[in-house]
Design a protein around this motif. Structure first.
Motif, PDB file in Angstrom:
ATOM      1  N   HIS A  85     -58.700  26.749   2.064  1.00 30.42           N
ATOM      2  CA  HIS A  85     -59.016  24.631   3.318  1.00 30.42           C
ATOM      3  C   HIS A  85     -59.574  25.943   4.244  1.00 30.42           C
ATOM      4  CE1 HIS A  85     -56.431  22.175   1.198  1.00 30.42           C
ATOM      5  NE2 HIS A  85     -55.191  22.969   0.555  1.00 30.42           N
ATOM      6  N   ILE A  86     -58.942  26.929   4.730  1.00 29.41           N
ATOM      7  CA  ILE A  86     -59.313  27.592   6.281  1.00 29.41           C
ATOM      8  C   ILE A  86     -60.633  27.760   5.219  1.00 29.41           C
ATOM      9  CG2 ILE A  86     -59.577  29.887   7.220  1.00 29.41           C
ATOM     10  CD1 ILE A  86     -56.392  29.221   6.577  1.00 29.41           C
ATOM     11  N   MET A  87     -61.317  28.701   4.469  1.00 31.46           N
ATOM     12  CA  MET A  87     -62.610  29.116   4.156  1.00 31.46           C
ATOM     13  C   MET A  87     -63.807  27.805   3.817  1.00 31.46           C
ATOM     14  SD  MET A  87     -62.790  31.985   4.145  1.00 31.46           S
ATOM     15  CE  MET A  87     -64.700  31.790   4.309  1.00 31.46           C
ATOM     16  N   ARG A  88     -63.647  26.512   3.300  1.00 29.48           N
ATOM     17  CA  ARG A  88     -63.546  25.404   3.458  1.00 29.48           C
ATOM     18  C   ARG A  88     -64.432  24.834   4.748  1.00 29.48           C
ATOM     19  NH1 ARG A  88     -64.195  24.146  -2.438  1.00 29.48           N
ATOM     20  NH2 ARG A  88     -63.382  25.488  -3.899  1.00 29.48           N
ATOM     21  N   PHE A  89     -63.706  24.677   5.391  1.00 29.72           N
ATOM     22  CA  PHE A  89     -63.434  24.614   6.764  1.00 29.72           C
ATOM     23  C   PHE A  89     -64.190  25.116   7.356  1.00 29.72           C
ATOM     24  CE2 PHE A  89     -62.709  24.452  11.097  1.00 29.72           C
ATOM     25  CZ  PHE A  89     -62.384  22.643  11.248  1.00 29.72           C
ATOM     26  N   ILE A  90     -64.231  26.616   7.321  1.00 29.30           N
ATOM     27  CA  ILE A  90     -65.574  26.646   8.230  1.00 29.30           C
ATOM     28  C   ILE A  90     -66.734  27.567   7.880  1.00 29.30           C
ATOM     29  CG2 ILE A  90     -66.513  29.921   8.338  1.00 29.30           C
ATOM     30  CD1 ILE A  90     -63.320  30.476   8.726  1.00 29.30           C
ATOM     31  N   LEU A  91     -66.882  27.259   6.012  1.00 30.11           N
ATOM     32  CA  LEU A  91     -68.194  27.336   6.279  1.00 30.11           C
ATOM     33  C   LEU A  91     -68.579  25.672   5.629  1.00 30.11           C
ATOM     34  CD1 LEU A  91     -67.506  28.712   1.878  1.00 30.11           C
ATOM     35  CD2 LEU A  91     -68.942  29.254   4.280  1.00 30.11           C
ATOM     36  N   ARG A  92     -68.014  24.763   6.347  1.00 33.70           N
ATOM     37  CA  ARG A  92     -68.691  23.493   6.313  1.00 33.70           C
ATOM     38  C   ARG A  92     -69.087  23.077   7.727  1.00 33.70           C
ATOM     39  NH1 ARG A  92     -67.531  17.777   4.424  1.00 33.70           N
ATOM     40  NH2 ARG A  92     -67.360  16.170   6.149  1.00 33.70           N
ATOM     41  N   TYR A  93     -67.633  23.263   8.964  1.00 34.68           N
ATOM     42  CA  TYR A  93     -68.083  22.815  10.525  1.00 34.68           C
ATOM     43  C   TYR A  93     -68.872  24.147  10.645  1.00 34.68           C
ATOM     44  CZ  TYR A  93     -65.377  18.874   9.466  1.00 34.68           C
ATOM     45  OH  TYR A  93     -65.155  17.588   8.836  1.00 34.68           O
ATOM     46  N   THR A  94     -68.568  25.737  10.674  1.00 36.36           N
ATOM     47  CA  THR A  94     -68.895  26.236  11.039  1.00 36.36           C
ATOM     48  C   THR A  94     -69.609  27.410  10.245  1.00 36.36           C
ATOM     49  OG1 THR A  94     -66.642  27.877  11.627  1.00 36.36           O
ATOM     50  CG2 THR A  94     -67.666  26.012  13.377  1.00 36.36           C
ATOM     51  N   PRO A  95     -70.374  27.650   9.748  1.00 40.76           N
ATOM     52  CA  PRO A  95     -70.805  28.361   8.828  1.00 40.76           C
ATOM     53  C   PRO A  95     -71.712  29.449   9.189  1.00 40.76           C
ATOM     54  CG  PRO A  95     -72.573  26.097   8.598  1.00 40.76           C
ATOM     55  CD  PRO A  95     -70.926  25.756   9.096  1.00 40.76           C
TER      56      PRO A  95
END
Length: 91
Positions: free
Chosen positions: A69-79
């Motif tokens: 979940h954390i990695m998907r969030f980072i890649l979606r919002y602050t890649p």
């Protein structure tokens, strides 16, 4: 099981990123923290997770699911934070 984020470390160079995320179990605060390693891959979802506990590699293990979940969030919002560009939307 209630996990609390203890540490998130990500680093990257021109071609890839890597890091680790650690969680503490609030139900058992004296237990060793769950640690999940993060590594770059060249295909979606662009990362691979490996639990340092060899018996906890299943994606449904709480630490693995939360790291996902954390990695998907980072890649979606602050890649750009890990050297990636934002995905382009396709019609």
């Amino acid at each position: 099981m209630t996990l609390q984020l203890l540490s998130l470390t990500l680093a990257y160079d021109d071609a890839r990123f890597f890091g680790a995320v650690m969680f503490t179990n609030l139900d058992h605060p004296d237990d060793k923290p769950a640690t999940v390693l993060i590594d770059h891959t060249d295909a979606a979802p662009w990362f691979r997770l490996t639990n340092v506990d060899p018996d906890a590699q299943d994606p449904s293990v709480p630490a693995m699911a939360e790291a996902d979940h954390i990695m998907r969030f980072i890649l979606r919002y602050t890649p750009e934070r890990i050297g990636r560009t934002a995905p382009t939307s396709q019609p």
